[in-house]
Write an enzyme that holds these catalytic residues in place. Structure first.
Site, PDB file in Angstrom:
ATOM      1  N   GLY A 299       1.230  -1.178  -0.053  1.00  0.00           N
ATOM      2  CA  GLY A 299      -0.096  -0.415   0.201  1.00  0.00           C
ATOM      3  C   GLY A 299       0.897   0.874  -0.192  1.00  0.00           C
ATOM      4  O   GLY A 299       1.564   1.389   0.777  1.00  0.00           O
ATOM      5  N   VAL A 300       0.572   1.607  -0.963  1.00  0.00           N
ATOM      6  CA  VAL A 300       1.719   3.457  -1.376  1.00  0.00           C
ATOM      7  C   VAL A 300       0.971   4.191  -0.948  1.00  0.00           C
ATOM      8  O   VAL A 300      -0.097   4.526  -2.913  1.00  0.00           O
ATOM      9  CB  VAL A 300       2.684   3.383  -2.019  1.00  0.00           C
ATOM     10  CG1 VAL A 300       3.494   4.966  -2.224  1.00  0.00           C
ATOM     11  CG2 VAL A 300       4.101   2.175  -1.988  1.00  0.00           C
ATOM     12  N   GLY A 303      -4.145   4.887   1.925  1.00  0.00           N
ATOM     13  CA  GLY A 303      -4.411   4.701   3.547  1.00  0.00           C
ATOM     14  C   GLY A 303      -5.241   6.969   3.028  1.00  0.00           C
ATOM     15  O   GLY A 303      -4.999   7.265   2.773  1.00  0.00           O
ATOM     16  N   CYS A 306      -3.756  10.125   3.559  1.00  0.00           N
ATOM     17  CA  CYS A 306      -2.254   9.687   3.544  1.00  0.00           C
ATOM     18  C   CYS A 306      -2.634  10.734   2.392  1.00  0.00           C
ATOM     19  O   CYS A 306      -3.561  10.979   1.386  1.00  0.00           O
ATOM     20  CB  CYS A 306      -1.796   8.644   1.922  1.00  0.00           C
ATOM     21  SG  CYS A 306      -1.532   7.141   3.346  1.00  0.00           S
ATOM     22  N   ASP A 339      -2.705  -2.714   3.570  1.00  0.00           N
ATOM     23  CA  ASP A 339      -3.108  -1.758   3.778  1.00  0.00           C
ATOM     24  C   ASP A 339      -3.011  -0.743   3.230  1.00  0.00           C
ATOM     25  O   ASP A 339      -2.216   0.189   3.006  1.00  0.00           O
ATOM     26  CB  ASP A 339      -1.566  -1.843   4.097  1.00  0.00           C
ATOM     27  CG  ASP A 339      -0.746  -0.559   5.521  1.00  0.00           C
ATOM     28  OD1 ASP A 339      -1.849  -0.105   6.303  1.00  0.00           O
ATOM     29  OD2 ASP A 339       0.423  -0.252   6.175  1.00  0.00           O
ATOM     30  N   ARG A 387      -4.494  11.001  12.381  1.00  0.00           N
ATOM     31  CA  ARG A 387      -3.725  11.716  11.643  1.00  0.00           C
ATOM     32  C   ARG A 387      -2.226  10.861  10.848  1.00  0.00           C
ATOM     33  O   ARG A 387      -2.312  10.184  11.653  1.00  0.00           O
ATOM     34  CB  ARG A 387      -2.393  12.563  12.310  1.00  0.00           C
ATOM     35  CG  ARG A 387      -1.393  11.762  14.070  1.00  0.00           C
ATOM     36  CD  ARG A 387      -0.899  13.081  14.015  1.00  0.00           C
ATOM     37  NE  ARG A 387      -0.356  12.925  15.447  1.00  0.00           N
ATOM     38  CZ  ARG A 387       0.368  13.247  16.142  1.00  0.00           C
ATOM     39  NH1 ARG A 387       0.889  14.850  15.992  1.00  0.00           N
ATOM     40  NH2 ARG A 387       1.376  12.576  17.203  1.00  0.00           N
ATOM     41  N   GLY A 388      -2.208  11.479   9.823  1.00  0.00           N
ATOM     42  CA  GLY A 388      -1.047  10.285   9.101  1.00  0.00           C
ATOM     43  C   GLY A 388      -0.084  10.836   9.656  1.00  0.00           C
ATOM     44  O   GLY A 388       0.976  11.501  10.268  1.00  0.00           O
ATOM     45  N   SER A 473     -24.858   0.706  -6.136  1.00  0.00           N
ATOM     46  CA  SER A 473     -23.907   0.755  -5.437  1.00  0.00           C
ATOM     47  C   SER A 473     -24.409   0.436  -4.002  1.00  0.00           C
ATOM     48  O   SER A 473     -23.985  -0.038  -3.022  1.00  0.00           O
ATOM     49  CB  SER A 473     -22.129  -0.215  -5.601  1.00  0.00           C
ATOM     50  OG  SER A 473     -22.182  -1.002  -6.468  1.00  0.00           O
TER      51      SER A 473
END
Ligand code: XMP
Length: 481
Positions: A299-300, A303, A306, A339, A387-388, A473
């Site tokens: 995961g980059v 988030g 992020c 992630d 918080r990130g 959906s």
């Protein structure tokens, strides 16, 4: 320069196609999974190593529910090691280093120690740790005077039942039950105290039948470490306290300094499982595996907090990243952790269907009682702060560690954040959130006709959808109450 022709997809871009199913009930599916070789979880969920998500209370709740928590690293080494200790001592069949007190200490002191440590009794020992007796809450409450010495109020050695270190829990339960006692000290051949079994701990074993435990019956916990040389000491201190696994916490893990750190950690702590991360490509998985990682976090920039993709322009939409990395992970035998970016139980099912063995959650757990985030009220509603770890305030908090003087405006201006500070709705207890998420996953497995997560990998078929499909959906053409 190269331009890849295919489209990168994320959770909202796809749905899973329903399959013929012989699953008769949601309870008939098995949500257990392999976090990494040697560590199984009853539920495939890990709490994120963020300072608004995982400290000891979250790690305890996660392991009790059958998942696991990863303690963040943005605290001193001593603090992180103390948090590991807190988790490892919170629930175990054998308390390895029970709290002790001298026979000459006073009853009032014993009462205070018990209150401070949140425990129901102290083992009374000589200076060289030989067993002299036990003093319990009941003893201190009934004692006529706080100034009495402990040796007067305690139950003395000759009236105590004891066992040895290899006591098994079933026979311990029987001894406690048949003799109507609360505590069973464990002693060695020289009558030195080597442990303690309490009825409270045995009862707790029944409260959390799915709990993630080590061989000694203690809850499991992971710790995040960075890629700096001093992080080796951090790892050592946490392992000393019983940490079960390490997580290398590097935003762009497919980099020489991160791979070298993996090699170093595996060299220094060969028996300790290690999760490498974060990567977003199969090459990243391959290099992490070659360096020694036992599982890889993918995961980059996905988030909820992020902004890496906005600030740097880099990232891979999370579903594609997990699909591609998991294919490589399965070829190499390395479990993949998805992630970031998970907002619903449906996203969890999609991440697992794409080949992940587990998912890591930040946002979904940040609003719970057990998260360390600060609670706030806005317009009559309760929220918690998240918080990130690359946000402005998280960066500044890190700079402040070990500094006495105030930071200058210049310090603030020098930060280029890759994360934000935010609020998430207050969500109550972790156990209740996990119950809902796992319930959704169970239902998801039944739609796939899968009894287990590996069966889901085999049976999953994704279909891409359009913005119209996305609208369809979600609830539509109604006013949701
Ligand atoms: P969710 O979506 O569950 O994601 O909140 C949690 C994950 O986000 C990552 N993380 C960051 N990524 N800048 C980033 O680019 C940050 O400041 C940051 N903080 C956390 C991390 O992988 C976490 O598990």
């Amino acid at each position: 320069m190269k331009l890849r022709a295919e489209t990168g997809l994320t959770f909202d871009d796809v749905l899973l196609v329903p399959k013929h199913s012989d699953v008769t009930s949601r309870s008939a599916v098995d949500t257990s999974t392999e976090l990494m070789p040697g560590i199984r979880l009853a539920i495939p969920i890990i709490s994120a190593n963020m300072d608004t998500v995982t400290e000891a209370p979250m790690a305890i709740a996660m392991a009790q529910a059958g998942g696991i928590g990863i303690l963040h690293r943005f605290m001193s080494v001593e603090e992180q090691a103390a948090q590991v200790r807190q988790v490892k001592r919170s629930e175990s069949f054998i308390v390895e280093h029970p709290h002790t007190i001298s026979p000459r200490a006073l009853v009032g002191e014993a009462r205070q120690r018990m209150r401070q440590e949140g425990i129901g009794g102290l083992v009374v020992t000589t200076e060289d740790n030989r067993l002299l007796g036990i003093i319990t809450t009941r003893d201190v409450l009934l004692a006529p005077d706080d100034a009495l010495p402990v040796e007067v109020a305690m139950t003395p050695r000759e009236r105590l039942l004891v066992a040895t270190q290899d006591e098994r829990w079933e026979s311990a339960r029987q001894i406690l039950y048949e003799n109507r006692i609360e505590k069973l000290p464990l002693v060695d051949a020289q009558d030195r105290v080597v442990g303690l079994i309490t009825s409270r701990d045995i009862i707790k074993l029944h409260d959390h039948p799915q709990a993630t435990k080590d061989a000694k019956g203690r809850l499991r916990v992971g710790v995040a470490v960075g890629a700096h040389p001093e992080d080796v000491e951090r790892a050592a201190a946490c392992i000393q306290e019983g940490a079960d696994l390490l997580v290398l916490d590097v935003a762009h893990g497919h980099a020489d300094h991160a791979l070298e750190m993996i090699q170093r950690l595996k060299r220094e702590f060969p028996g300790i499982p290690l999760i490498g991360g974060n990567v977003a490509t199969p090459e990243g998985v391959r290099d992490m595996h070659a360096a020694g990682a036992d599982a890889v976090k993918v995961g980059v920039g996905a988030g909820s907090i992020c902004i890496t993709r906005i600030i740097t322009g880099f990232g891979v939409p999370q579903l594609s990243a997990v699909l591609e990395c998991a294919r490589e992970g399965q070829r190499l035998g390395v479990p993949i952790i998805a992630d970031g970016g998970i907002r619903t139980s449906g996203d969890i099912t999609k991440a697992l269907a794409a080949g992940a063995s587990t998912v890591m959650l930040g946002n979904l757990l940040a609003g719970t009682d057990e998260s360390p985030g600060v609670a706030v009220v806005r317009q009559g509603r309760r929220y918690k702060i998240v918080r990130g770890m690359a946000s402005l305030t998280a960066n500044m908090a890190r700079k402040r560690v070990g500094l006495d003087e105030e930071l200058s405006p210049n310090d603030w201006e020098q930060v280029v954040p890759e994360g934000v500070e935010a609020m998430v709705p207050y969500r109550g207890k972790v156990a209740d959130i996990l119950y809902q998420l796992v319930g959704g996953l169970r239902s998801g497995l039944s739609y796939a006709g899968a009894h287990t997560i590996p069966e889901l990998w085999e049976r999953a078929e994704f279909i891409r959808i359009t913005p119209a499909g996305q609208r369809e959906s979600a609830p539509h053409d109604v006013n949701v109450m």
